[in-house]
Motif scaffolding. Structure first.
Motif, mmCIF file in Angstrom:
data_model
loop_
_atom_site.group_PDB
_atom_site.id
_atom_site.type_symbol
_atom_site.label_atom_id
_atom_site.label_comp_id
_atom_site.label_asym_id
_atom_site.label_seq_id
_atom_site.Cartn_x
_atom_site.Cartn_y
_atom_site.Cartn_z
ATOM 1 N N CYS A 107 30.279 39.632 50.527
ATOM 2 C CA CYS A 107 30.563 39.022 51.936
ATOM 3 C C CYS A 107 31.521 38.069 51.870
ATOM 4 N N ASP A 108 32.259 37.803 50.884
ATOM 5 C CA ASP A 108 33.354 36.598 50.671
ATOM 6 C C ASP A 108 34.745 37.183 50.036
ATOM 7 N N GLY A 109 35.658 37.124 50.871
ATOM 8 C CA GLY A 109 37.017 37.695 50.335
ATOM 9 C C GLY A 109 37.453 37.091 49.261
ATOM 10 N N GLN A 110 37.029 35.942 48.727
ATOM 11 C CA GLN A 110 37.692 34.992 47.474
ATOM 12 C C GLN A 110 36.911 35.487 46.340
ATOM 13 N N GLN A 111 35.997 36.630 46.366
ATOM 14 C CA GLN A 111 35.414 36.837 45.115
ATOM 15 C C GLN A 111 36.397 37.966 44.767
ATOM 16 N N PRO A 112 36.592 37.698 43.349
ATOM 17 C CA PRO A 112 37.668 38.466 42.557
ATOM 18 C C PRO A 112 37.620 39.958 42.838
ATOM 19 N N LEU A 113 36.385 40.514 42.640
ATOM 20 C CA LEU A 113 36.119 42.093 42.789
ATOM 21 C C LEU A 113 36.430 42.491 44.194
ATOM 22 N N ALA A 114 36.316 41.414 45.229
ATOM 23 C CA ALA A 114 36.840 42.068 46.568
ATOM 24 C C ALA A 114 38.068 42.120 46.548
ATOM 25 N N ARG A 115 38.991 41.487 45.795
ATOM 26 C CA ARG A 115 40.582 41.577 45.889
ATOM 27 C C ARG A 115 41.104 42.901 44.949
ATOM 28 N N ILE A 116 40.166 43.593 44.460
ATOM 29 C CA ILE A 116 40.668 44.638 43.644
ATOM 30 C C ILE A 116 40.211 45.878 44.125
ATOM 31 N N ALA A 135 38.385 47.861 36.817
ATOM 32 C CA ALA A 135 38.515 46.957 37.576
ATOM 33 C C ALA A 135 37.381 45.941 37.678
ATOM 34 N N VAL A 136 36.193 46.159 37.578
ATOM 35 C CA VAL A 136 34.899 45.435 36.999
ATOM 36 C C VAL A 136 35.458 44.142 35.950
ATOM 37 N N ALA A 137 35.915 44.745 34.734
ATOM 38 C CA ALA A 137 36.403 44.126 33.656
ATOM 39 C C ALA A 137 37.390 43.103 33.965
ATOM 40 N N LEU A 138 38.692 43.637 34.797
ATOM 41 C CA LEU A 138 39.370 42.566 35.386
ATOM 42 C C LEU A 138 38.995 41.595 36.160
ATOM 43 N N ALA A 139 38.075 41.840 37.104
ATOM 44 C CA ALA A 139 37.741 40.904 37.961
ATOM 45 C C ALA A 139 37.350 39.706 37.214
ATOM 46 N N ALA A 140 36.621 39.731 36.268
ATOM 47 C CA ALA A 140 36.169 38.733 35.268
ATOM 48 C C ALA A 140 37.174 37.861 34.765
ATOM 49 N N LEU A 141 38.316 38.420 34.692
ATOM 50 C CA LEU A 141 39.367 37.687 34.038
ATOM 51 C C LEU A 141 40.559 37.080 35.279
ATOM 52 N N PRO A 156 43.509 55.457 28.281
ATOM 53 C CA PRO A 156 42.311 54.493 28.385
ATOM 54 C C PRO A 156 42.531 52.956 28.244
ATOM 55 N N GLY A 157 42.219 52.151 29.188
ATOM 56 C CA GLY A 157 42.430 50.603 28.920
ATOM 57 C C GLY A 157 43.806 50.256 28.977
ATOM 58 N N ARG A 158 44.721 50.995 29.152
ATOM 59 C CA ARG A 158 46.133 50.562 29.039
ATOM 60 C C ARG A 158 47.029 50.882 30.419
ATOM 61 N N TYR A 159 47.564 50.041 30.897
ATOM 62 C CA TYR A 159 48.396 49.983 32.254
ATOM 63 C C TYR A 159 49.726 49.517 32.309
ATOM 64 N N ASP A 160 50.551 50.036 33.004
ATOM 65 C CA ASP A 160 51.907 49.345 33.536
ATOM 66 C C ASP A 160 51.440 48.367 34.564
ATOM 67 N N LEU A 161 52.301 47.284 34.678
ATOM 68 C CA LEU A 161 51.915 46.618 36.111
ATOM 69 C C LEU A 161 53.194 46.410 36.835
ATOM 70 N N TYR A 162 53.083 46.758 38.047
ATOM 71 C CA TYR A 162 54.155 46.722 39.039
ATOM 72 C C TYR A 162 53.899 45.697 40.163
ATOM 73 N N LEU A 163 54.862 45.015 40.611
ATOM 74 C CA LEU A 163 54.719 44.098 41.955
ATOM 75 C C LEU A 163 55.700 44.844 42.918
ATOM 76 N N LEU A 203 43.837 45.374 29.670
ATOM 77 C CA LEU A 203 43.228 44.709 30.490
ATOM 78 C C LEU A 203 43.164 42.976 30.336
ATOM 79 N N ASN A 204 43.092 42.747 29.117
ATOM 80 C CA ASN A 204 43.319 41.079 28.845
ATOM 81 C C ASN A 204 44.754 40.496 29.187
#
Length: 443
Positions: A334-343, A363-369, A402-409, A427-428
């Protein structure tokens, strides 16, 4: 024995523009079972219908329901009884009058259409006419299942970045409300090609659809394909409609929306509440809880949004805190500031053969970071298709393994996902980078 609704509905004729997209009648196979997509009229889902979807997902599928990025629902993990599932959904009023009309019901509205205090008109009457036109005109059933229309009435709560084959957006000129329109683009930055009075909105939609079908080859499934050969100005010239194309219209720009889709939302009268399931996935318990709150403390309806969320309208002013507590207890954000709400994330490798990573779990693991300085929206995509979002997110993590990504802006200076900022990261490592303010990422 009288015919059931399922038996009465007619099977669609083969389309010259076939599609692999799931629909109510076309259940598409995936790694985790069949996918059945329920297209909702302007995102509207009544409380009784929400409970019917929950019951059908439990009886005929694995109980997983997804909110889509065009304001619809889809049931995943469908088993072998396709006919039983379709009949249950039709009995709840969740299907078209004819099977042939299912694919073409692609009309996006604001989830606060008719309620948003900033609206220039109530979009719902015209939206109903457009949907009737699409469903009831056999020729339009030749359109691709991806061919989509947007009707934007100037609401503050509006998705303006999803591209559509045709979009209409309300504007005031000289004391009158008009509908500006564009093709193969979006209201946020698409070229305005002209405007018509609101009373001519349906005629404009009809004219665009007729002209598209007159000109497009079977291979040209979307408006952007046709415009590669027929320039937009030439397309509009051939509509045969009185279209205003002066500087006041062609120089107009839709103002961006600066409003969260989660939490309490202002209405013209009363309050609305936006809530979201983590990663767009609704459990049957979540959907039933939302239906119960809508019935007891709202107007008995839910509005699915293009942010994979739900909006409950006309809430009791004295009961909105209880409504919020009930929905949060069911697992809805219910809150847009929750990290998982932004992923957001696509289905991932457990449900899609093309995905290279378990994006939902990642995504769940990333939200915790992520911390408070993280970008407003991050999308994890299992492959280059990025089919879980209709627009490019500010940050995209594209899976390599698995577990590895490229990051784009995202950047207006580069197409696709934008500027590549890191390759083959964990992810870390992604979490550490995204914990920095966005301006540092762009260095």
């Amino acid at each position: 024995m009288p015919d059931t609704p399922l038996m009465q509905a007619r099977t669609p004729h083969p389309s010259p523009r076939p599609s692999a997209c799931p629909g109510l009648w076309r259940i598409v196979s995936a790694l985790d079972g069949g996918i059945c997509r329920v297209k909702l009229p302007g995102g509207l889902l009544l409380a009784d219908q929400a409970e019917a979807v929950a019951a059908a997902a439990e009886r005929f599928a694995g109980g997983v329901i997804e909110a889509t990025n065009r304001g619809n629902l889809q049931i995943r993990g469908v088993g072998s009884d396709h006919q039983g599932l379709v009949q249950a959904l039709l009995a709840a009023g969740l299907g078209p009058r004819e099977a042939a009309g299912d694919d073409v019901r692609n009309l996006m509205l604001s989830p606060l259409a008719g309620h948003d205090p900033a609206m220039l008109l109530d979009a719902r009457p015209l939206a109903g006419q457009i949907l009737d036109l699409l469903e009831g005109t056999p020729r339009y059933h030749q359109l691709s299942a991806k061919f989509a229309v947007q009707l934007d009435a100037g609401e503050r709560l509006a998705m303006l970045e999803h591209p559509h084959d045709l979009w209409l957006s309300a504007l005031h000129v000289e004391g009158q409300t008009w509908l500006a329109f564009g093709l193969a683009s979006c209201p946020a930055d698409g070229q305005v090609l002209g405007a018509v009075p609101v009373a001519h909105g349906l005629a404009l939609v009809r004219g665009v659809l007729e002209r598209f079908l007159d000109l497009a080859t079977p291979a040209q499934t979307r408006m952007r394909h046709l415009l590669g050969e027929c320039p937009p100005a030439a397309f509009v010239d051939g509509l045969g409609l009185p279209i205003r194309r002066d500087a006041a219209v062609l120089g107009w720009h839709r103002q961006p929306c600066q409003v969260s889709w989660l939490g309490l939302l202002p209405q013209a009268h009363g309050l609305a509440l936006g809530v979201a399931p983590p990663q767009g996935r609704l459990t049957t318990a979540m959907l039933r809880a939302a239906a119960q709150v809508a019935r007891q403390q709202g107007d008995g309806s839910l509005r699915m949004s293009p942010w994979q969320s739900l909006v409950l309208t006309n809430l009791d002013a004295n009961g909105h805190e209880q409504a919020r507590a009930t929905l949060a207890a069911a697992g809805l954000m219910c809150d847009g500031q929750q990290p998982l709400a932004r992923i957001s994330a696509c289905t991932g490798a457990s449900g899609c053969a093309k995905a290279k990573a378990e994006t939902k779990a990642d995504a769940v693991a990333l939200a915790a970071l992520l911390g408070p300085g993280a970008p407003g929206s991050v999308h994890l995509s299992g492959c280059e298709r990025s089919c879980a979002v209709a627009h490019v997110a500010p940050v995209t993590l594209l899976a390599r393994a698995p577990g590895r990504y490229d990051l784009y802006l995202r950047t207006p200076r580069q197409p696709g996902f934008g500027a590549l900022r890191a390759t083959d990261i964990t992810l870390n490592e992604a979490g550490a980078m995204l914990a920095l303010p966005t301006e540092h990422l762009d260095d």
